[in-house]
Write a protein that holds these residues in place. Sequence first.
Motif, short mmCIF file in Angstrom:
data_model
loop_
_atom_site.label_atom_id
_atom_site.label_comp_id
_atom_site.label_asym_id
_atom_site.label_seq_id
_atom_site.Cartn_x
_atom_site.Cartn_y
_atom_site.Cartn_z
N LYS A 147 26.30 75.18 -9.24
CA LYS A 147 26.77 76.15 -10.37
C LYS A 147 27.27 75.39 -11.35
CE LYS A 147 27.91 79.64 -12.84
NZ LYS A 147 28.32 78.94 -14.17
N ASN A 148 26.51 75.02 -12.38
CA ASN A 148 26.97 74.15 -13.59
C ASN A 148 27.67 72.89 -12.84
OD1 ASN A 148 26.66 76.71 -14.48
ND2 ASN A 148 28.26 76.49 -16.21
N PHE A 164 22.86 85.90 -22.72
CA PHE A 164 23.91 86.02 -21.46
C PHE A 164 25.14 86.42 -21.74
CE2 PHE A 164 27.62 83.69 -19.62
CZ PHE A 164 27.11 83.63 -18.23
N ASN A 195 29.52 85.64 -15.30
CA ASN A 195 29.51 84.94 -13.91
C ASN A 195 29.71 85.76 -12.78
OD1 ASN A 195 29.91 81.23 -15.06
ND2 ASN A 195 27.84 82.78 -14.92
N LEU A 238 30.36 79.48 -27.35
CA LEU A 238 28.92 79.71 -27.19
C LEU A 238 27.95 80.90 -27.60
CD1 LEU A 238 28.38 77.97 -23.46
CD2 LEU A 238 28.71 77.05 -25.57
N GLU A 252 18.62 81.63 -20.53
CA GLU A 252 19.73 82.11 -21.16
C GLU A 252 19.88 81.66 -22.46
OE1 GLU A 252 23.64 80.32 -19.34
OE2 GLU A 252 22.73 80.42 -17.40
N TYR A 310 22.11 77.45 -26.09
CA TYR A 310 23.67 77.60 -26.73
C TYR A 310 23.59 76.87 -28.06
CZ TYR A 310 24.69 80.20 -22.48
OH TYR A 310 24.36 81.18 -21.48
N ASN A 332 32.33 84.31 -24.04
CA ASN A 332 31.95 82.99 -23.79
C ASN A 332 31.84 82.28 -25.23
OD1 ASN A 332 29.51 83.15 -24.24
ND2 ASN A 332 28.71 82.38 -22.52
N PHE A 342 23.41 81.29 -6.81
CA PHE A 342 24.48 80.31 -7.16
C PHE A 342 25.00 79.89 -5.74
CE2 PHE A 342 26.52 82.21 -11.16
CZ PHE A 342 25.50 82.07 -11.84
N ASN A 371 22.13 77.05 -9.97
CA ASN A 371 22.34 77.34 -11.49
C ASN A 371 22.77 76.18 -12.32
OD1 ASN A 371 22.68 79.75 -13.58
ND2 ASN A 371 24.36 78.23 -14.02
N GLU A 372 22.09 75.72 -13.19
CA GLU A 372 22.38 74.30 -14.01
C GLU A 372 22.59 73.54 -13.13
OE1 GLU A 372 24.81 75.23 -17.55
OE2 GLU A 372 23.28 75.93 -18.58
N ASP A 431 18.45 77.11 -21.14
CA ASP A 431 19.80 77.87 -21.39
C ASP A 431 20.34 77.26 -22.64
OD1 ASP A 431 19.59 78.74 -18.79
OD2 ASP A 431 21.30 77.60 -18.11
N ASN A 476 16.98 76.70 -14.18
CA ASN A 476 17.63 76.70 -15.34
C ASN A 476 18.20 75.16 -15.62
OD1 ASN A 476 19.72 77.33 -13.75
ND2 ASN A 476 20.71 78.23 -15.60
C1 DGJ Z 1 25.71 78.31 -18.54
C2 DGJ Z 1 25.62 78.88 -17.21
O1 DGJ Z 1 24.31 78.62 -16.67
C3 DGJ Z 1 26.37 80.16 -17.06
O2 DGJ Z 1 26.40 80.52 -15.85
C4 DGJ Z 1 27.65 80.03 -17.69
O3 DGJ Z 1 28.57 79.33 -17.09
C5 DGJ Z 1 27.55 79.66 -19.26
N1 DGJ Z 1 26.90 78.16 -19.33
C6 DGJ Z 1 28.58 79.60 -19.99
O4 DGJ Z 1 29.46 80.80 -20.24
#
Ligand code: DGJ
Length: 613
Positions: free
Chosen positions: A177-178, A415, A110, A427, A390, A365, A424, A173, A247-248, A363, A324
Amino acid sequence: MSLTLLLGIGSTPELTLCFVNNKIAGSQVNKAIYQTARQWLFLAGAGLLSSGCHSVYSTAQSSANASASDTQPVVASANRALPRIQTHNGRHRLLVDDKPYLMLAGQTNNSANYPHALDKVWPVIKQLNANTLGIPVAWEQIEPVEGEFDFSFLDALIAQAKAQDVRVVLLWFASWKNNAPHYAPAWVKLDNQRFPRVIDKQGKVLNSLSPHGLNTLAADKKAFSRLMRYLQEHDRDHQVIMVQVENEVGTYGSKRDYSATAQQIFEGPVPQALLKALNKQPGTWEDVFGKHADETFHAWHIGRYVDEIAQAAKHIKPLPMNVNAALRNPFNPGDGYSMGGPTDNMLDVWKAAAPHIDMLSPDIYFRDHRTVNKVLSLYARPDNPLFVAEIGNDQPYARYLFDTLGFQGIGFAPFGMDYTDYANFPLGAKTVNDATIAPFAEIFNLFRPMQEAWAALSYQHPVYGFSEAPPHDESQQIWNAQDSGKPTAGEAEQPAYTQTADLGLWDVEITYGREMFWINPPTGNQPASGGVSIIKLSDSEFLVTGLRARVTFTGSAELDGQPTMIKRVEEGHFEGQQWVFERVWNGDQTDWGLNFTDTPHILKVSLATYQHH
Ligand code: DGJ
């Protein structure tokens, strides 16, 4: 009036040319940028460069506090075709420089969006064999003071990306952002009156901006438009090929904004455009959507907000744009996910709300094969090109590029791919080092030399993807994949380490973890890492590649028991979109199936029946 062109490394202007009535009035020429000077002289001679002084600055020269003069077009650069998405018969491709392009990308951590951090980014992108970098640009960094813009990071990023020959997906962003406005400037974050946050049902103010804040929308749109103007004027060669808007997006902890403003809109009618898209009868949100009303309302309004920003930005520079998604578990979603984002249940709502967004991108995970493939199937749609914006950077995720390509994916971005000292886990990987990068580098190395051909052929022909699905997936307990549960009765359970698929006249069997010769049963790779991608070039001709897998074709029911044979298996490679023959595989190389190892092989397989009487 003055123009700047940002080139090279250094701290002072390296070239200043002053023009009066299309003639040079004074100059300082540095040999390294002689070409640029010549181009400018040409433009001046042609009357295309206005009177005044035109300077070439080093990339270290900040364009902080950009004034109107900084946003003048930089005329002395090439003008290539704009990157764009094409869709035909529900199939998609991305064109870059007018050529089909498969994004084999890496996304940074990030906080890599500063010139100082870039040195820690490029080595990983290179090691990864990536052709594309996903990297944020933050609202707080381009507009730290309201109305004053600073694009010095982009000056550095674009020049360095060009030098590295890597294309860029910029991640905006900003309002979200999340879920949170962390990357919004302080003047936004600190002014809750002007830029209101979501209020939950109990009246609590959450740290997530409301999509109903008209000032927020106007301010974000203005900043994003300035960013796109910067790209339009300073990135004439389109080093930046795509932009992710926010972002998210979404809100954790509330299904929507329950403020008085939001409530008033909620009690009004559902917009006609949404009714039409979903084929619903008019009514209030509750009438039309019942228990899904709150979430649908939030998704629609975030979608509209994002679309308005994207529309304004595309008016300036119409690059492809994606949004995303923080995913919900597709098998067992619960309600703890980020509400209002393009989760799988809201894709139709988002498509109606945000027609200027080209793609809604997952994204990923989840680590297990079943959940990943479910997600891919949900986001690969005739109206939505699949771009894995991601995916975790740990070893198990690398093989899912094979599946992504089987869903006609146009890009894939692990990512956290940099050395900025962050990992991270759970994840992604526990650390980012050579061993972390290697599995992604290996699979990118397989596809990178044929990325253009793959993107071209995948647009024209059916594609299939397979990756190893170990029966006891050690990663089930990580993140929320445990919520996926067991396969349902309706889902075919394949024998462990063996996968089969019907490709029309031919069936294919993929097996993992066996010797190249003979019939010993497959035992899987440790760790699971095999995979295969196939393009069906014609009824009986297939382009096949893979890693650590055996591929066997047999006649399908349509062939009605006729005896079958391999007509010819060519190994080769692509130059651009041109197939270059290397050798024929025959004998041991085909008697026991087509065995893919750790070494890249690309095969063109022709199958046939033979006359038996
Ligand atoms: C998803 C987000 O889009 C990313 O920017 C990051 O925060 C990851 N999660 C976690 O590392």
